[in-house]
Motif scaffolding. Sequence first.
Motif, short mmCIF file in Angstrom:
data_model
loop_
_atom_site.label_atom_id
_atom_site.label_comp_id
_atom_site.label_asym_id
_atom_site.label_seq_id
_atom_site.Cartn_x
_atom_site.Cartn_y
_atom_site.Cartn_z
N UNK A 207 52.81 -15.88 40.61
CA UNK A 207 52.03 -14.83 39.95
C UNK A 207 51.22 -15.42 38.79
N UNK A 208 51.85 -16.32 38.03
CA UNK A 208 51.14 -16.95 36.91
C UNK A 208 49.97 -17.79 37.42
N UNK A 209 50.19 -18.54 38.49
CA UNK A 209 49.13 -19.38 39.05
C UNK A 209 47.98 -18.52 39.57
N UNK A 210 48.30 -17.40 40.20
CA UNK A 210 47.26 -16.51 40.73
C UNK A 210 46.40 -15.93 39.61
N UNK A 211 47.02 -15.56 38.53
CA UNK A 211 46.26 -15.03 37.40
C UNK A 211 45.40 -16.12 36.76
N UNK A 212 45.92 -17.33 36.71
CA UNK A 212 45.16 -18.44 36.15
C UNK A 212 43.86 -18.67 36.93
N UNK A 213 43.95 -18.47 38.25
CA UNK A 213 42.79 -18.69 39.11
C UNK A 213 41.84 -17.50 39.14
N UNK A 214 42.41 -16.30 39.24
CA UNK A 214 41.58 -15.12 39.48
C UNK A 214 41.35 -14.21 38.27
N UNK A 215 42.17 -14.32 37.25
CA UNK A 215 42.02 -13.44 36.08
C UNK A 215 42.46 -14.14 34.81
N UNK A 216 41.83 -15.26 34.44
CA UNK A 216 42.23 -15.97 33.22
C UNK A 216 42.05 -15.12 31.96
N UNK A 217 41.20 -14.11 32.03
CA UNK A 217 40.98 -13.26 30.86
C UNK A 217 42.27 -12.51 30.48
N UNK A 218 43.09 -12.19 31.47
CA UNK A 218 44.36 -11.51 31.18
C UNK A 218 45.30 -12.45 30.43
N UNK A 219 45.31 -13.71 30.84
CA UNK A 219 46.13 -14.70 30.13
C UNK A 219 45.64 -14.87 28.69
N UNK A 220 44.34 -14.73 28.50
CA UNK A 220 43.78 -14.82 27.15
C UNK A 220 44.37 -13.73 26.26
N UNK A 221 44.45 -12.50 26.80
CA UNK A 221 45.00 -11.38 26.04
C UNK A 221 46.50 -11.57 25.78
N UNK A 222 47.20 -12.11 26.78
CA UNK A 222 48.64 -12.34 26.63
C UNK A 222 48.89 -13.39 25.56
N UNK A 223 48.09 -14.44 25.57
CA UNK A 223 48.24 -15.51 24.57
C UNK A 223 48.01 -14.94 23.17
N UNK A 224 47.03 -14.08 23.04
CA UNK A 224 46.74 -13.47 21.75
C UNK A 224 47.90 -12.61 21.28
#
Length: 211
Positions: free
Chosen positions: A163-180
């Motif tokens: 799931x993490x890898x899929x988001x990294x490829x298709x929706x990095x913007x969500x990871x940006x919000x999570x990191x914040x």
Amino acid sequence: VVTNHTTVINNYSRSAVSAAQSTAIFQRSAQGLESTLMRLQTLMTGGLFGMAALSIAKTADAMQGLENQVRLVTQGEEQREEVQRRLLVIANKNFADIEATTGSYQRNAFALAQLGKSQMDVLNFTDALSLAMRTGGRSMVEQKSAVYQLSQAMGAGKLMGDEFRALSENAPIILKYIAKEMGVAQGALKELGSEGKITSEIIYNAMMKAR
């Protein structure tokens, strides 16, 4: 003189017969063409009607499928209709696929219910995801994949692995919000994910603040 007249009359007769034969041939050809065109029109009309009927049937099946998805996580037809109306508004507003939007809502509803979230919370979360996909400029296919993988993570209670890898490829913007939300650099999320520290609660809070 009589002979000449007879010859002229015979010539006229032959011309008349020839003209009549030509006319008859033309009429038969015209009738044949008309018949062919009528058959072609019938086939085209029938084909177009069949295509339209098939399209309507597929649309009806798709809409019924969406209704059934929403019905699984709502109580009563009135609530189901209201939720579907709101989902359509979300999809239109964010230029998102209605099937992906409905699927996101339905799958995340179960996970968010475990966190004590309300129906409106689920709708707002769905809107936040849809808006993030639009902001990130992702295609419909990428949106569907990312939303599905995120819902899998929400259901499992944490974001990690595939799931993490899929988001990294298709929706990095969500990871940006999570990191914040977690107060870390985006590059640190992979390790945090492998440790099971990116929980559903963190994801929910990140998306709500981003929205």
